[in-house]
Design a protein around this motif. Structure first.
Motif, PDB file in Angstrom:
ATOM      1  N   THR A  90       0.829  -1.205   0.000  1.00  0.00           N
ATOM      2  CA  THR A  90       0.000   0.000   0.000  1.00  0.00           C
ATOM      3  C   THR A  90       0.865   1.257   0.000  1.00  0.00           C
ATOM      4  O   THR A  90       0.602   2.206  -0.761  1.00  0.00           O
ATOM      5  CB  THR A  90      -0.932   0.021   1.224  1.00  0.00           C
ATOM      6  N   ILE A  91       1.885   1.284   0.831  1.00  0.00           N
ATOM      7  CA  ILE A  91       2.776   2.450   0.890  1.00  0.00           C
ATOM      8  C   ILE A  91       3.474   2.654  -0.451  1.00  0.00           C
ATOM      9  O   ILE A  91       3.608   3.786  -0.943  1.00  0.00           O
ATOM     10  CB  ILE A  91       3.815   2.284   2.023  1.00  0.00           C
ATOM     11  N   PHE A  92       3.892   1.553  -1.071  1.00  0.00           N
ATOM     12  CA  PHE A  92       4.583   1.631  -2.364  1.00  0.00           C
ATOM     13  C   PHE A  92       3.638   2.085  -3.471  1.00  0.00           C
ATOM     14  O   PHE A  92       3.952   2.998  -4.238  1.00  0.00           O
ATOM     15  CB  PHE A  92       5.175   0.263  -2.707  1.00  0.00           C
ATOM     16  N   ASN A  93       2.460   1.474  -3.553  1.00  0.00           N
ATOM     17  CA  ASN A  93       1.522   1.766  -4.646  1.00  0.00           C
ATOM     18  C   ASN A  93       0.864   3.135  -4.524  1.00  0.00           C
ATOM     19  O   ASN A  93       0.630   3.806  -5.532  1.00  0.00           O
ATOM     20  CB  ASN A  93       0.433   0.690  -4.708  1.00  0.00           C
ATOM     21  N   GLN A  94       0.530   3.535  -3.301  1.00  0.00           N
ATOM     22  CA  GLN A  94      -0.160   4.807  -3.113  1.00  0.00           C
ATOM     23  C   GLN A  94       0.800   5.995  -3.015  1.00  0.00           C
ATOM     24  O   GLN A  94       0.366   7.134  -2.884  1.00  0.00           O
ATOM     25  CB  GLN A  94      -1.061   4.742  -1.885  1.00  0.00           C
ATOM     26  N   VAL A  95       2.085   5.710  -3.066  1.00  0.00           N
ATOM     27  CA  VAL A  95       3.128   6.744  -3.046  1.00  0.00           C
ATOM     28  C   VAL A  95       2.992   7.656  -1.819  1.00  0.00           C
ATOM     29  O   VAL A  95       2.430   8.749  -1.873  1.00  0.00           O
ATOM     30  CB  VAL A  95       3.101   7.600  -4.341  1.00  0.00           C
ATOM     31  N   ASN A  96       3.482   7.130  -0.719  1.00  0.00           N
ATOM     32  CA  ASN A  96       3.575   7.903   0.522  1.00  0.00           C
ATOM     33  C   ASN A  96       2.220   8.313   1.104  1.00  0.00           C
ATOM     34  O   ASN A  96       1.941   9.522   1.254  1.00  0.00           O
ATOM     35  CB  ASN A  96       4.467   9.131   0.336  1.00  0.00           C
ATOM     36  N   PRO A  97       1.376   7.349   1.440  1.00  0.00           N
ATOM     37  CA  PRO A  97       0.066   7.670   2.018  1.00  0.00           C
ATOM     38  C   PRO A  97       0.199   8.084   3.478  1.00  0.00           C
ATOM     39  O   PRO A  97       1.254   7.918   4.095  1.00  0.00           O
ATOM     40  CB  PRO A  97      -0.682   6.345   1.916  1.00  0.00           C
ATOM     41  N   ILE A  98      -0.900   8.620   4.042  1.00  0.00           N
ATOM     42  CA  ILE A  98      -0.907   8.894   5.475  1.00  0.00           C
ATOM     43  C   ILE A  98      -1.148   7.570   6.201  1.00  0.00           C
ATOM     44  O   ILE A  98      -1.565   6.577   5.595  1.00  0.00           O
ATOM     45  CB  ILE A  98      -1.979   9.927   5.842  1.00  0.00           C
ATOM     46  N   SER A 100      -3.384   6.409   8.351  1.00  0.00           N
ATOM     47  CA  SER A 100      -4.719   5.805   8.363  1.00  0.00           C
ATOM     48  C   SER A 100      -5.059   5.157   7.020  1.00  0.00           C
ATOM     49  O   SER A 100      -5.729   4.129   6.968  1.00  0.00           O
ATOM     50  CB  SER A 100      -5.774   6.842   8.734  1.00  0.00           C
ATOM     51  N   GLU A 101      -4.603   5.754   5.925  1.00  0.00           N
ATOM     52  CA  GLU A 101      -4.848   5.169   4.602  1.00  0.00           C
ATOM     53  C   GLU A 101      -4.184   3.814   4.475  1.00  0.00           C
ATOM     54  O   GLU A 101      -4.778   2.861   3.961  1.00  0.00           O
ATOM     55  CB  GLU A 101      -4.330   6.109   3.508  1.00  0.00           C
ATOM     56  N   ALA A 102      -2.951   3.717   4.920  1.00  0.00           N
ATOM     57  CA  ALA A 102      -2.224   2.450   4.840  1.00  0.00           C
ATOM     58  C   ALA A 102      -2.882   1.380   5.705  1.00  0.00           C
ATOM     59  O   ALA A 102      -2.949   0.209   5.324  1.00  0.00           O
ATOM     60  CB  ALA A 102      -0.773   2.655   5.265  1.00  0.00           C
ATOM     61  N   ILE A 103      -3.392   1.789   6.855  1.00  0.00           N
ATOM     62  CA  ILE A 103      -4.005   0.843   7.794  1.00  0.00           C
ATOM     63  C   ILE A 103      -5.363   0.368   7.299  1.00  0.00           C
ATOM     64  O   ILE A 103      -5.615  -0.836   7.180  1.00  0.00           O
ATOM     65  CB  ILE A 103      -4.129   1.480   9.192  1.00  0.00           C
ATOM     66  N   TYR A 104      -6.247   1.312   6.990  1.00  0.00           N
ATOM     67  CA  TYR A 104      -7.613   0.940   6.616  1.00  0.00           C
ATOM     68  C   TYR A 104      -7.681   0.276   5.241  1.00  0.00           C
ATOM     69  O   TYR A 104      -8.582  -0.514   4.981  1.00  0.00           O
ATOM     70  CB  TYR A 104      -8.527   2.162   6.661  1.00  0.00           C
ATOM     71  N   ASN A 105      -6.752   0.577   4.370  1.00  0.00           N
ATOM     72  CA  ASN A 105      -6.715  -0.075   3.061  1.00  0.00           C
ATOM     73  C   ASN A 105      -6.494  -1.575   3.205  1.00  0.00           C
ATOM     74  O   ASN A 105      -6.903  -2.358   2.342  1.00  0.00           O
ATOM     75  CB  ASN A 105      -5.605   0.529   2.198  1.00  0.00           C
ATOM     76  N   ILE A 107      -7.669  -3.271   5.851  1.00  0.00           N
ATOM     77  CA  ILE A 107      -8.745  -3.747   6.734  1.00  0.00           C
ATOM     78  C   ILE A 107      -8.173  -4.200   8.078  1.00  0.00           C
ATOM     79  O   ILE A 107      -8.388  -5.328   8.534  1.00  0.00           O
ATOM     80  CB  ILE A 107      -9.561  -4.885   6.072  1.00  0.00           C
ATOM     81  N   ILE A 108      -7.435  -3.315   8.713  1.00  0.00           N
ATOM     82  CA  ILE A 108      -6.819  -3.576  10.011  1.00  0.00           C
ATOM     83  C   ILE A 108      -7.320  -2.521  10.995  1.00  0.00           C
ATOM     84  O   ILE A 108      -7.516  -1.362  10.629  1.00  0.00           O
ATOM     85  CB  ILE A 108      -5.273  -3.505   9.924  1.00  0.00           C
ATOM     86  N   GLU A 109      -7.554  -2.932  12.250  1.00  0.00           N
ATOM     87  CA  GLU A 109      -7.942  -1.979  13.284  1.00  0.00           C
ATOM     88  C   GLU A 109      -6.835  -0.938  13.454  1.00  0.00           C
ATOM     89  O   GLU A 109      -5.647  -1.233  13.312  1.00  0.00           O
ATOM     90  CB  GLU A 109      -8.174  -2.706  14.607  1.00  0.00           C
ATOM     91  N   LEU A 110      -7.241   0.294  13.786  1.00  0.00           N
ATOM     92  CA  LEU A 110      -6.283   1.392  13.878  1.00  0.00           C
ATOM     93  C   LEU A 110      -5.170   1.105  14.878  1.00  0.00           C
ATOM     94  O   LEU A 110      -3.995   1.344  14.595  1.00  0.00           O
ATOM     95  CB  LEU A 110      -7.008   2.689  14.258  1.00  0.00           C
ATOM     96  N   PHE A 187     -18.434  -3.868  -0.099  1.00  0.00           N
ATOM     97  CA  PHE A 187     -17.964  -3.584   1.254  1.00  0.00           C
ATOM     98  C   PHE A 187     -16.745  -2.663   1.298  1.00  0.00           C
ATOM     99  O   PHE A 187     -16.312  -2.277   2.389  1.00  0.00           O
ATOM    100  CB  PHE A 187     -17.644  -4.899   1.976  1.00  0.00           C
ATOM    101  N   ASP A 188     -16.194  -2.316   0.140  1.00  0.00           N
ATOM    102  CA  ASP A 188     -15.036  -1.422   0.120  1.00  0.00           C
ATOM    103  C   ASP A 188     -15.375  -0.103   0.807  1.00  0.00           C
ATOM    104  O   ASP A 188     -16.390   0.526   0.517  1.00  0.00           O
ATOM    105  CB  ASP A 188     -14.606  -1.134  -1.330  1.00  0.00           C
ATOM    106  N   GLY A 189     -14.514   0.316   1.723  1.00  0.00           N
ATOM    107  CA  GLY A 189     -14.702   1.584   2.420  1.00  0.00           C
ATOM    108  C   GLY A 189     -15.602   1.517   3.639  1.00  0.00           C
ATOM    109  O   GLY A 189     -15.712   2.503   4.372  1.00  0.00           O
ATOM    110  N   THR A 190     -16.236   0.366   3.863  1.00  0.00           N
ATOM    111  CA  THR A 190     -17.177   0.289   4.986  1.00  0.00           C
ATOM    112  C   THR A 190     -16.489   0.002   6.318  1.00  0.00           C
ATOM    113  O   THR A 190     -17.064   0.268   7.371  1.00  0.00           O
ATOM    114  CB  THR A 190     -18.229  -0.812   4.738  1.00  0.00           C
TER     115      THR A 190
END
Length: 208
Positions: A90-98, A100-105, A107-110, A187-190
């Motif tokens: 996720t970090i590689f593909n989304q190019v330096n995400p924040i 929460s983006e890396a975590i929720y993408n 499907i992991i609890e914060l 269910f994406d994003g839910t």
């Protein structure tokens, strides 16, 4: 009977009973009929799920097998579990995400995701830095070691995927993806959206 003639006869019978059907409907019907013929009798006292339950059990079992063998395959790559691989991807593909983006993408609890990021940072696989526009936001980036580790792990993860799907033809894989992808899309994003809601409220929202 010639197999081609038999197939045409089966199609003709199905089309007669189901006007307006197409070949996809026909082939799905044939698969369901075969599954019904192979169904084994079970004692009445056993707890037996319906088709919805059976499908979820099947998906869950496959998911568990995938997790077990993925974690084994990752031994020696610098990663301990398949979730860590997902975070790095996720970090590689989304190019330096924040964060929460890396975590929720994935499907992991914060809280669990934050702990995982801290472990990856401690092992010098990722680093974090302040967002240029908003100093309150931390962005993630793979280190050189992280990119190297991701490359090694990718080879192993692809081997697991090939092993897990080896019983299926390429056509079967495409069909499975076509049938199941709408479930994932629904269910994406839910996960983040419903994290503070009870199941009854989630159920009502998703069944509309």
């Amino acid at each position: 009977m010639n197999k081609t003639v038999e197939l045409v006869k089966l199609w003709g019978d199905y089309e007669e009973q189901n006007p307006g059907c197409n070949l996809n409907d026909f082939f799905r019907h044939q698969l369901m009929a075969k599954a019904a013929d192979e169904k084994k009798a079970k004692p009445d006292w056993q707890l037996r799920p319906g088709i919805n339950g059976k499908l979820m059990i099947l998906i869950r079992r496959i998911g568990k097998y995938h997790m077990v063998y993925s974690n084994k395959a990752l031994e020696g790559t610098g990663l301990d579990q398949i979730e860590e691989f997902g975070i790095l991807v996720t970090i590689f593909n989304q190019v330096n995400p924040i964060k929460s983006e890396a975590i929720y993408n994935n499907i992991i609890e914060l809280s669990s995701g934050t702990n995982m990021l801290n472990r990856l940072k401690k092992r010098e696989l990722i680093t974090e830095y302040e967002d240029i526009d908003d100093k309150r936001i931390k962005r993630l980036k793979l280190t050189a070691l992280g990119e190297e580790t991701l490359g090694k792990a990718k080879v192993r993860v692809l081997e697991v995927a090939r092993m897990m799907t080896s019983a299926l033809s390429e056509e079967d894989k495409q069909l499975c993806f076509q049938l199941l992808n709408p479930v994932s899309e629904k269910f994406d994003g839910t996960f983040q959206k419903f994290k503070s809601k009870g199941f009854d409220e989630i159920f009502e929202a998703m069944m509309k």
